[in-house]
Design a protein around this motif. Structure first.
Motif, PDB file in Angstrom:
ATOM      1  N   UNK A 155      12.304 -92.084   1.841  1.00 44.81           N
ATOM      2  CA  UNK A 155      13.190 -91.546   0.807  1.00 44.81           C
ATOM      3  C   UNK A 155      12.873 -92.174  -0.554  1.00 44.81           C
ATOM      4  N   UNK A 156      12.587 -93.469  -0.565  1.00 41.44           N
ATOM      5  CA  UNK A 156      12.258 -94.145  -1.822  1.00 41.44           C
ATOM      6  C   UNK A 156      10.952 -93.609  -2.414  1.00 41.44           C
ATOM      7  N   UNK A 157       9.954 -93.364  -1.559  1.00 41.43           N
ATOM      8  CA  UNK A 157       8.672 -92.831  -2.037  1.00 41.43           C
ATOM      9  C   UNK A 157       8.856 -91.432  -2.623  1.00 41.43           C
ATOM     10  N   UNK A 158       9.613 -90.583  -1.915  1.00 44.03           N
ATOM     11  CA  UNK A 158       9.849 -89.220  -2.409  1.00 44.03           C
ATOM     12  C   UNK A 158      10.599 -89.258  -3.744  1.00 44.03           C
ATOM     13  N   UNK A 159      11.599 -90.124  -3.847  1.00 44.08           N
ATOM     14  CA  UNK A 159      12.357 -90.252  -5.099  1.00 44.08           C
ATOM     15  C   UNK A 159      11.450 -90.756  -6.221  1.00 44.08           C
ATOM     16  N   UNK A 160      10.592 -91.727  -5.914  1.00 45.47           N
ATOM     17  CA  UNK A 160       9.664 -92.249  -6.915  1.00 45.47           C
ATOM     18  C   UNK A 160       8.765 -91.140  -7.452  1.00 45.47           C
ATOM     19  N   UNK A 161       8.207 -90.327  -6.561  1.00 43.54           N
ATOM     20  CA  UNK A 161       7.327 -89.244  -7.011  1.00 43.54           C
ATOM     21  C   UNK A 161       8.069 -88.256  -7.902  1.00 43.54           C
ATOM     22  N   UNK A 162       9.288 -87.921  -7.528  1.00 41.01           N
ATOM     23  CA  UNK A 162      10.055 -86.983  -8.358  1.00 41.01           C
ATOM     24  C   UNK A 162      10.325 -87.566  -9.738  1.00 41.01           C
ATOM     25  N   UNK A 163      10.639 -88.846  -9.776  1.00 38.75           N
ATOM     26  CA  UNK A 163      10.877 -89.499 -11.068  1.00 38.75           C
ATOM     27  C   UNK A 163       9.591 -89.635 -11.881  1.00 38.75           C
ATOM     28  N   UNK A 164       8.457 -89.727 -11.181  1.00 39.15           N
ATOM     29  CA  UNK A 164       7.161 -89.891 -11.845  1.00 39.15           C
ATOM     30  C   UNK A 164       6.590 -88.564 -12.345  1.00 39.15           C
ATOM     31  N   UNK A 165       7.247 -87.449 -12.045  1.00 38.35           N
ATOM     32  CA  UNK A 165       6.724 -86.121 -12.420  1.00 38.35           C
ATOM     33  C   UNK A 165       6.329 -86.037 -13.895  1.00 38.35           C
ATOM     34  N   UNK A 166       7.173 -86.432 -14.836  1.00 34.27           N
ATOM     35  CA  UNK A 166       6.759 -86.317 -16.248  1.00 34.27           C
ATOM     36  C   UNK A 166       5.507 -87.140 -16.566  1.00 34.27           C
ATOM     37  N   UNK A 167       5.426 -88.347 -16.045  1.00 30.72           N
ATOM     38  CA  UNK A 167       4.252 -89.188 -16.283  1.00 30.72           C
ATOM     39  C   UNK A 167       3.001 -88.621 -15.644  1.00 30.72           C
ATOM     40  N   UNK A 170       1.742 -85.804 -17.789  1.00 26.77           N
ATOM     41  CA  UNK A 170       0.991 -86.282 -18.961  1.00 26.77           C
ATOM     42  C   UNK A 170      -0.401 -86.749 -18.551  1.00 26.77           C
ATOM     43  N   UNK A 171      -0.492 -87.479 -17.447  1.00 28.42           N
ATOM     44  CA  UNK A 171      -1.798 -87.948 -16.959  1.00 28.42           C
ATOM     45  C   UNK A 171      -2.700 -86.749 -16.660  1.00 28.42           C
ATOM     46  N   UNK A 172      -2.161 -85.746 -15.991  1.00 33.29           N
ATOM     47  CA  UNK A 172      -2.937 -84.560 -15.660  1.00 33.29           C
ATOM     48  C   UNK A 172      -3.451 -83.870 -16.924  1.00 33.29           C
ATOM     49  N   UNK A 173      -2.557 -83.604 -17.876  1.00 34.03           N
ATOM     50  CA  UNK A 173      -2.979 -82.900 -19.092  1.00 34.03           C
ATOM     51  C   UNK A 173      -4.015 -83.703 -19.877  1.00 34.03           C
TER      52      UNK A 173
END
Length: 185
Positions: A155-167, A170-173
């Motif tokens: 659950x912590x990993x999934x939450x981390x990824x969702x929170x990391x979406x904006x970052x 930016x990395x992807x673009x």
């Protein structure tokens, strides 16, 4: 606290032409196997992060940069956060700044259209399954890229990824712009 490290206490090292600080040996060094997933995981994963961007380079050139084994090491030059990428049988090993490592297997290699790989082993805590899917579409003489990060974990990993979406977006673009400059110029 166990598993934490003081960034200021870690000496700076030069790695792949960049200076970085890495945690001491033992912190993040315990690689573990992930659940093997197949192509459908890109559509069914509990966490799906999808990013899109356009490039001037044509789909064949983009695919070549993503998939050609002779260009694996080049990922460190254009993909933000990648400090080393080395080919391995059926895939590659990728090391990120900060010390996270992924051992990947290629699942789909459709020239000019798709490049997909799953992570078989990683030292990223909480990860249970991970797949990255790059879709390439012709767009006005260039390429439209859709990058899907499909994941499962604690659950912590999934939450981390969702929170990391904006970052991650930016990395992807930024990475797509870097790759485009490499391919077009």
């Amino acid at each position: 606290m166990a598993g934490t490290w003081d960034r200021a206490a870690v000496p700076a090292i030069r790695y792949a032409g960049r200076i970085e600080r890495r945690p001491p040996r033992g912190v993040m060094s315990m690689a573990h196997s992930l659940r093997p997933v197949e192509l459908d995981f890109a559509d069914t994963a509990p966490v799906r992060l999808v990013f899109g961007a356009g490039m001037a380079a044509d789909p064949a050139a983009v695919h070549h940069a993503l998939a050609d084994e002779d260009r694996t090491a080049d990922w460190a030059q254009w993909f933000t956060g990648v400090v080393a990428a080395t080919p391995a049988p059926g895939g590659r090993q990728v090391r990120l700044s900060g010390g996270t490592v992924f051992w990947e297997t290629v699942l789909a290699d459709d020239p000019g259209r798709r490049y997909t790989y799953r992570t078989d082993r990683t030292n990223a805590p909480g990860a249970r399954a991970l797949l990255e899917d790059w879709r390439l579409e012709p767009a006005g003489g260039g390429t439209r890229i859709l990058w899907t990060v499909a994941a499962d974990g604690t659950a912590a990993y999934r939450a981390f990824l969702r929170l990391a979406r904006p970052g991650l977006g930016r990395v992807f673009r930024r990475s797509v712009r870097n790759l485009d400059r490499t391919l077009v110029h």
